[in-house]
Every structure is written in C-alpha cells, then in structure tokens.
Design a protein around this motif. Structure first.
Motif, mmCIF file in Angstrom:
data_model
loop_
_atom_site.group_PDB
_atom_site.id
_atom_site.type_symbol
_atom_site.label_atom_id
_atom_site.label_comp_id
_atom_site.label_asym_id
_atom_site.label_seq_id
_atom_site.Cartn_x
_atom_site.Cartn_y
_atom_site.Cartn_z
ATOM 1 N N GLY A 184 7.426 6.831 2.701
ATOM 2 C CA GLY A 184 5.802 6.196 3.524
ATOM 3 C C GLY A 184 5.024 7.402 4.132
ATOM 4 N N ALA A 185 5.128 8.506 3.191
ATOM 5 C CA ALA A 185 4.657 9.772 3.684
ATOM 6 C C ALA A 185 3.300 9.879 4.329
ATOM 7 N N GLY A 186 2.161 9.057 3.759
ATOM 8 C CA GLY A 186 0.898 9.151 4.148
ATOM 9 C C GLY A 186 0.313 10.765 4.159
ATOM 10 N N ASN A 206 8.167 6.701 9.077
ATOM 11 C CA ASN A 206 7.327 5.795 9.999
ATOM 12 C C ASN A 206 6.676 4.705 9.264
ATOM 13 N N CYS A 212 2.591 14.025 7.350
ATOM 14 C CA CYS A 212 2.988 15.107 8.382
ATOM 15 C C CYS A 212 4.356 15.140 8.990
ATOM 16 N N ILE A 213 5.083 14.249 8.626
ATOM 17 C CA ILE A 213 6.635 14.373 8.991
ATOM 18 C C ILE A 213 7.192 15.249 8.219
ATOM 19 N N SER A 228 6.189 4.978 -5.129
ATOM 20 C CA SER A 228 7.287 4.338 -5.157
ATOM 21 C C SER A 228 7.034 3.176 -4.117
ATOM 22 N N ASN A 229 7.547 1.888 -4.380
ATOM 23 C CA ASN A 229 7.537 0.707 -3.527
ATOM 24 C C ASN A 229 8.761 1.013 -2.648
ATOM 25 N N TRP A 230 8.874 1.568 -1.755
ATOM 26 C CA TRP A 230 10.036 2.046 -1.018
ATOM 27 C C TRP A 230 11.083 2.731 -1.906
ATOM 28 N N ILE A 284 -2.367 -0.974 4.444
ATOM 29 C CA ILE A 284 -1.167 -1.000 3.945
ATOM 30 C C ILE A 284 -0.220 -0.010 4.560
ATOM 31 N N ALA A 285 -0.847 0.989 5.433
ATOM 32 C CA ALA A 285 -0.245 1.756 6.693
ATOM 33 C C ALA A 285 0.179 1.254 7.867
ATOM 34 N N ASP A 291 5.445 7.301 -1.524
ATOM 35 C CA ASP A 291 4.434 6.463 -0.901
ATOM 36 C C ASP A 291 4.159 5.430 -2.151
ATOM 37 N N MET A 292 3.736 4.381 -1.531
ATOM 38 C CA MET A 292 3.351 3.316 -2.626
ATOM 39 C C MET A 292 1.730 3.456 -3.081
ATOM 40 N N LEU A 300 -2.972 7.134 6.988
ATOM 41 C CA LEU A 300 -3.037 6.855 8.658
ATOM 42 C C LEU A 300 -3.152 8.341 9.094
HETATM 43 C C1 LIG Z 1 2.326 4.121 9.331
HETATM 44 S S1 LIG Z 1 1.811 4.970 7.766
HETATM 45 C C2 LIG Z 1 3.048 6.589 8.184
HETATM 46 C C3 LIG Z 1 2.279 7.799 7.332
HETATM 47 C C4 LIG Z 1 2.987 8.929 7.850
HETATM 48 N N1 LIG Z 1 4.411 8.863 7.572
HETATM 49 C C5 LIG Z 1 2.682 9.179 9.334
HETATM 50 O O1 LIG Z 1 3.904 9.220 10.171
HETATM 51 O O2 LIG Z 1 1.831 9.420 9.845
HETATM 52 C C6 LIG Z 1 2.968 4.086 6.695
HETATM 53 C C7 LIG Z 1 2.949 4.685 5.352
HETATM 54 O O3 LIG Z 1 3.847 3.806 4.271
HETATM 55 C C8 LIG Z 1 3.132 3.637 3.167
HETATM 56 N N2 LIG Z 1 3.575 2.363 2.622
HETATM 57 C C9 LIG Z 1 3.370 1.034 2.966
HETATM 58 N N3 LIG Z 1 4.060 0.052 2.281
HETATM 59 C C10 LIG Z 1 5.032 1.085 1.329
HETATM 60 C C11 LIG Z 1 5.886 0.593 0.540
HETATM 61 N N4 LIG Z 1 6.224 -0.919 0.183
HETATM 62 N N5 LIG Z 1 6.319 1.532 -0.257
HETATM 63 C C12 LIG Z 1 6.190 2.841 0.343
HETATM 64 N N6 LIG Z 1 5.431 3.387 0.857
HETATM 65 C C13 LIG Z 1 4.519 2.283 1.770
HETATM 66 C C14 LIG Z 1 1.580 3.538 3.671
HETATM 67 O O4 LIG Z 1 0.786 3.733 2.454
HETATM 68 C C15 LIG Z 1 1.486 4.645 4.645
HETATM 69 O O5 LIG Z 1 1.253 5.984 4.082
#
Ligand SMILES: C[S@@+](CC[C@H](N)C(=O)[O-])C[C@H]1O[C@@H](n2cnc3c(N)ncnc32)[C@H](O)[C@@H]1O
Length: 273
Positions: free
Chosen positions: A118-120, A184, A123-124, A168-170, A204-205, A141-142, A88
């Motif tokens: 959910g680091a993407g 986020n 940035c956070i 990891s899935n959450w 997914i994001a 992140d997943m 994202l």
């Molecule tokens: C809205 S984006 C946020 C990315 C970044 N943290 C930011 O704020 O710009 C959500 C992130 O959560 C990750 N994500 C989605 N489902 C997930 C899950 N089940 N477990 C872990 N991470 C997940 C996505 O791959 C994505 O990188």
C-alpha cells in the motif's frame, strides 16, 4: 509587477480566512522563495500572474484543500514527496514506522528485502532505501495511479535501481518472501466523519470496512507466507485499534507496540516468535 505591502497581504489572508503563516507559505511557493525570509520583508514585488495565482491558491485553501495538495508535495522524515489526488499525503505519525524499523529491527549491513504494502507516495519504502543503502524494496499498491507516483518519487530520490513496483490487491500478485513487510494500510471506519482536509485524500487510502479493520484482516493472516523466518511485519494502526489488532488470527505474534507523540499506540511489530 505589483508591490504588495505586508498589510495588504494580511488583509488578503483575512479576506480568504487563511492564516497569515499559510498565506506566506503560499506566496513563498509561488515566487520560489524561503517563507521564513518573507516574514522580515515589508513589501513583496510580484508579477501580475503570480498575484493571480496567489488568489487562486488562497481560494483553494479557503475551501479546505490541504497545503500539501495545493503544492503537490509533502515532507516526510525530512524528504520531499510528490503527492496528488490519487495519493495519501504522508502523515507525521507514519514516521514512527521508520523510527521503529531503525530502532528495533535491522542494521544496514544486511541485504534487506523490503515490501512496502500500500505504498501510495512510496514515502515509507523510499525513506528506508535512503537510510539502508543495501536494501531493496518492492512497492505495491492496488491503485495504478498511486503506483505511478511511487515510481516518480523513487526516481526523484534516486532509488529506482533498488525498487520494484507491483500492482496488487494486497498479496495477490506477490510471489516471493521478504525480510520486512511494512504497511500503513487504510484503517478508517466507513462511518467515520472525515475532516475537511482529509476529504482531499483518496477514499481507497482511507477506508477499510465498518470497523476500519478490513486491511489488517487480510494482511495479518497472509503475511507469514511472504516473510522469511526471521522476518518482521510492521504496521501502523488507528487510534482505537491496538486491542482489536491482537484479536486477528495469524502465525505472527505481536512483538512490540509503540506510541506516537500524542501518546496513542500507533505502530506494531509482528514476528514469528
Ligand atoms: C493509508 S495509505 C498509505 C500510503 C503510504 N504508504 C503512506 O504511508 O503515506 C494506504 C495505501 O494502500 C493502498 N491500498 C488500499 N487498498 C489496497 C489493497 N486492497 N491492496 C493494495 N493496496 C491498497 C491505497 O491505494 C493507499 O495508497
């Protein structure tokens, strides 16, 4: 070498239906110059390759691709982050989580353990590591592809030595406790019609079930097991989720909710008391 007049550039912008400001941004990126400086030029000397690239970028922008995806980077809290089709693009409203963290929670004398869930792009967590030199951050992140970009950004920002990366899935592969969990997560309802630019972000994001609340329904009840007793959970929420998030059962209680610059309740702090 080709000499492009200001009028020719303006006509190019009109032809591709891209604003003149964005056209200058694209040109500045291609020729590696400051775009503010280009405003004052009467003509631009560019190579044939650069001219071809300008057409290519304008045509991508014309199709709706965000400037950040074309450049492969986006600013967040004054820092530049690599972004790809797997991440994202960092959003300005997410900067509120950083403000909240600085304002209410912690000082930098502590040895802070942070989990960026959910680091993407990272940035956070990376921004927090820049401001809190005694902090360490676990990024999870997943998406393996997203997590490799997190790692690249951590390297670029010289915080790799204080970073850990977990696919990891959450919380599934998380096995320790933190002082702060910050996230986020995806929060868009699946039926929501995305604008043209957001479609370039990975699904997914973005999406989190029919009401956009699926991620919170996992994170809120599970976070207490991964938080120290004085710990806090910081979450970004969607424009219509402030009331819905209060209904999710958790040992954690809502301590604060803050509005973004548009006056929308956007960030929450949950704690044990
Ligand atoms: C809205 S984006 C946020 C990315 C970044 N943290 C930011 O704020 O710009 C959500 C992130 O959560 C990750 N994500 C989605 N489902 C997930 C899950 N089940 N477990 C872990 N991470 C997940 C996505 O791959 C994505 O990188």
């Amino acid at each position: 070498m080709k000499t492009l007049t200001k009028d020719a550039l303006k006509n190019l912008a009109i032809g591709y239906n891209v604003s003149y400001r964005e056209t200058l941004l694209l040109l500045a990126h291609i020729i590696n110059d400051e775009h503010s400086h280009l405003f004052f030029e009467k003509t631009y000397d560019i190579s044939a390759d650069d001219y071809q690239n300008l057409h290519l970028f304008l045509s991508r922008r014309n199709k709706g691709e965000p400037i950040a995806k074309i450049f492969g980077r986006k600013e967040f809290y004054g820092f530049s982050f690599k972004t790809t089709k797997d991440t994202l693009d960092p959003r300005p409203e997410t900067e509120l989580l950083i403000d909240l963290f600085k304002k209410y929670h912690l000082d930098n004398s502590q040895h802070l353990q942070i989990l960026d869930l959910g680091a993407g792009t990272g940035c956070i967590g990376i921004t927090l590591l820049k401001f809190f030199p005694n902090a360490v951050c676990c990024f999870s992140d997943m998406s393996a592809k997203a997590l490799s970009i997190t790692q690249e950004n951590a390297t670029m920002h010289r915080v790799l030595d204080r970073s850990e990366f977990i696919l990891s899935n959450w919380f599934e592969n998380i096995d320790k406790k933190f002082d702060v969990i910050i996230s986020n997560p995806p929060y868009v309802a699946t039926s929501y019609e995305l604008d043209r630019e957001t479609m370039y972000d990975p699904e997914i994001a973005l999406f989190a079930g029919s009401d956009g609340m699926d991620a919170y329904r996992n994170i809120l009840p599970n976070a207490p097991k991964y938080l120290n007793s004085e710990g806090a959970l910081l979450l970004e929420i969607g424009y219509d989720q402030a009331e819905k998030i209060k209904q999710i059962p958790s040992e954690l209680k809502l301590a604060r909710m803050e509005k973004d610059l548009a006056g929308i309740r956007r960030a929450c702090i949950f704690r044990f008391f």
